[in-house]
Motif scaffolding. Structure first.
Motif, PDB file in Angstrom:
ATOM      1  N   ILE A  62       0.736  -1.254   0.254  1.00 12.52           N
ATOM      2  CA  ILE A  62      -0.044   0.128   0.049  1.00 12.52           C
ATOM      3  C   ILE A  62       0.754   1.280  -0.129  1.00 12.52           C
ATOM      4  O   ILE A  62       0.496   2.065  -0.741  1.00 12.52           O
ATOM      5  N   GLY A  65       2.523   2.269  -3.291  1.00  7.14           N
ATOM      6  CA  GLY A  65       1.856   2.481  -4.482  1.00  7.14           C
ATOM      7  C   GLY A  65       1.238   1.296  -5.375  1.00  7.14           C
ATOM      8  O   GLY A  65       0.728   1.697  -6.308  1.00  7.14           O
ATOM      9  N   ALA A  66       1.578   0.313  -4.772  1.00  8.14           N
ATOM     10  CA  ALA A  66       1.119  -0.858  -5.527  1.00  8.14           C
ATOM     11  C   ALA A  66      -0.239  -1.410  -5.386  1.00  8.14           C
ATOM     12  O   ALA A  66      -0.875  -0.617  -4.656  1.00  8.14           O
ATOM     13  N   THR A  67      -0.838  -2.429  -5.725  1.00  2.42           N
ATOM     14  CA  THR A  67      -2.162  -2.865  -5.753  1.00  2.42           C
ATOM     15  C   THR A  67      -2.437  -3.894  -4.780  1.00  2.42           C
ATOM     16  O   THR A  67      -2.060  -5.200  -4.820  1.00  2.42           O
ATOM     17  N   ASP A  71      -1.017  -7.581  -6.158  1.00  3.02           N
ATOM     18  CA  ASP A  71       0.390  -7.585  -6.126  1.00  3.02           C
ATOM     19  C   ASP A  71       0.977  -8.504  -4.681  1.00  3.02           C
ATOM     20  O   ASP A  71       2.144  -8.839  -4.951  1.00  3.02           O
ATOM     21  N   ILE A 225     -11.727   1.010  -2.041  1.00  2.00           N
ATOM     22  CA  ILE A 225     -10.817  -0.126  -2.601  1.00  2.00           C
ATOM     23  C   ILE A 225     -11.097   0.025  -4.028  1.00  2.00           C
ATOM     24  O   ILE A 225     -10.283   0.135  -5.273  1.00  2.00           O
ATOM     25  N   ALA A 228     -10.103   3.209  -5.556  1.00  2.00           N
ATOM     26  CA  ALA A 228      -8.750   3.717  -5.658  1.00  2.00           C
ATOM     27  C   ALA A 228      -7.894   2.554  -6.514  1.00  2.00           C
ATOM     28  O   ALA A 228      -7.004   3.144  -7.306  1.00  2.00           O
ATOM     29  N   TYR A 229      -8.325   1.481  -6.632  1.00  2.00           N
ATOM     30  CA  TYR A 229      -7.696   0.456  -7.247  1.00  2.00           C
ATOM     31  C   TYR A 229      -8.293  -0.067  -8.387  1.00  2.00           C
ATOM     32  O   TYR A 229      -7.546  -1.050  -9.235  1.00  2.00           O
ATOM     33  N   GLY A 230      -9.495   0.049  -8.681  1.00  2.00           N
ATOM     34  CA  GLY A 230     -10.084  -0.384  -9.751  1.00  2.00           C
ATOM     35  C   GLY A 230     -11.000  -1.666  -9.524  1.00  2.00           C
ATOM     36  O   GLY A 230     -11.040  -2.499  -8.282  1.00  2.00           O
ATOM     37  N   ALA A 233      -9.092  -5.166  -8.315  1.00  8.72           N
ATOM     38  CA  ALA A 233      -8.660  -5.121  -6.900  1.00  8.72           C
ATOM     39  C   ALA A 233      -9.858  -5.319  -5.973  1.00  8.72           C
ATOM     40  O   ALA A 233      -9.801  -5.697  -5.018  1.00  8.72           O
ATOM     41  N   SER A 237     -10.163  -7.939  -3.134  1.00  6.04           N
ATOM     42  CA  SER A 237     -10.285  -7.863  -1.776  1.00  6.04           C
ATOM     43  C   SER A 237     -11.673  -8.548  -0.972  1.00  6.04           C
ATOM     44  O   SER A 237     -11.272  -8.982   0.144  1.00  6.04           O
TER      45      SER A 237
END
Length: 341
Positions: A62, A65-67, A71, A225, A228-230, A233, A237
């Motif tokens: 986090i 800046g990765a997912t 990741d 989430i 922010a991450y698409g 992701a 989650s």
């Protein structure tokens, strides 16, 4: 409750409720943060840091800046990772995480003390706080795990619903429960427990308010989430938070995540016996309290069911930290025989 009037908490001692509460809180803080300090010296052992390493690996994802959940994967809801991202960002992973755990345990101990005080008197309040504070050490409650954080919100939910008269207490209880579920999946067991209590009190018509309150923080957590991450992701989650339950129950591993499921019935039985033995004294005190005084209020029925349901998670995995969610309710039952002013 803590107003300054005089009470009889201990024989021949006349201390105001305010002073008694402050002194009790200071004692609990000394014990809790002392145990946090002791715990920090054990962090060189691999067995104490496996979960923590995984949590911080996701927190680092986090911060970098990765997912999250793409990741790196770990079968926990998001709040633990985003909470630990703060000490990660500050460069104080170990100390920062342990301080956050200590704060959570202190808040839980105060809530527990307040509940027992209201029900059984101020000495029982202090005793309940101490029983929790000391026994949670055996349940690995001073390590950086999800349970201490989830428990604080489980107790907040319980307190809001059962010890306040606020018009919005059902929503507030739901909001707290929802945040707890955002930390740990087993906090979901709180939902049927709260509904049972409301049924026993003839308040089940307020269930929609409770359920809406639960959904609000979960919608915010997972919605954030997704935004922010698409969507990929976001779906991941949800899957790693709650969708892996079947695999977790039936398999020993989920990808590269080892879940330590005992497959030999004899080993399983031995693990359960060992896990239960650690808390034999508290279990016996709680059981004796219920047997000795068979009449239970709806609130005490809730404590019994919460103890059984949360303790029952030990059948899924024999981790000592699974006891943390049951300990407060066992402590409350154990203090019943010490009723006083």
């Amino acid at each position: 409750m803590y107003g300054g009037e005089k009470g009889e908490g201990l024989p021949n001692l006349h201390v105001s409720d305010r002073a008694y509460f402050i002194g009790s809180a200071m004692l609990l803080a000394i014990v809790i943060f002392g145990l946090v300090l002791v715990t920090s010296t054990l962090m060189e052992s691999e067995w104490t840091t496996y979960d923590m390493q995984r949590f911080y690996a996701m927190a680092q994802v986090i911060v970098d800046g990765a997912t999250p959940y793409l990741d790196y994967q770990d079968p926990k809801p998001p709040l633990i990772f985003f909470t630990l991202a703060v000490p990660t960002l500050l460069g104080q992973k170990l100390l920062g995480g342990l301080i956050l755990v200590g704060i959570s345990n202190f808040a839980s101990a105060l809530l527990l003390m307040a509940m027992a005080w209201r029900l059984y008197g101020r000495f029982s309040g202090l005793l309940a706080g101490l029983l929790f504070t000391l026994n949670v050490a055996w349940a690995q409650g001073y390590f950086v795990l999800t349970e201490p954080f989830a428990l604080t919100f489980i107790l907040l939910s319980t307190y809001a619903l059962m010890f306040t008269e606020n018009r919005w207490k059902y929503v507030l209880a739901g909001l707290s429960a929802g945040v707890g579920i955002g930390f740990k999946q087993y906090a979901l067991f709180l939902i049927p427990l709260l509904l049972f209590f409301m049924y026993r009190r003839g308040e089940l018509k307020k269930a929609p308010e409770l359920l809406v309150g639960i959904l609000i923080p979960l919608a915010i957590i997972f919605g954030a989430i997704f935004l922010a991450y698409g969507p990929t992701a976001g779906a991941a989650s949800l899957y790693w938070s709650y969708g892996v339950a079947g695999t977790y129950l039936s398999e020993s591993n989920m990808g590269d995540v080892t879940s330590y499921r005992a497959t030999d019935p004899l080993i399983l039985a031995a693990n359960i016996i060992m896990a239960v033995t650690v808390f034999t004294s508290l279990l016996l005190f709680a059981a004796a309290s219920v047997v000795r005084d068979g009449h239970l209020s709806p609130l005490e029925e809730y404590f019994v069911l919460a103890s059984l349901l949360f303790a029952g998670t030990i059948l899924i995995r024999q981790y000592l930290h699974y006891w943390i969610l049951a300990l407060p309710f066992l402590a409350l039952l154990s203090t019943r025989p010490f009723r006083g002013p």
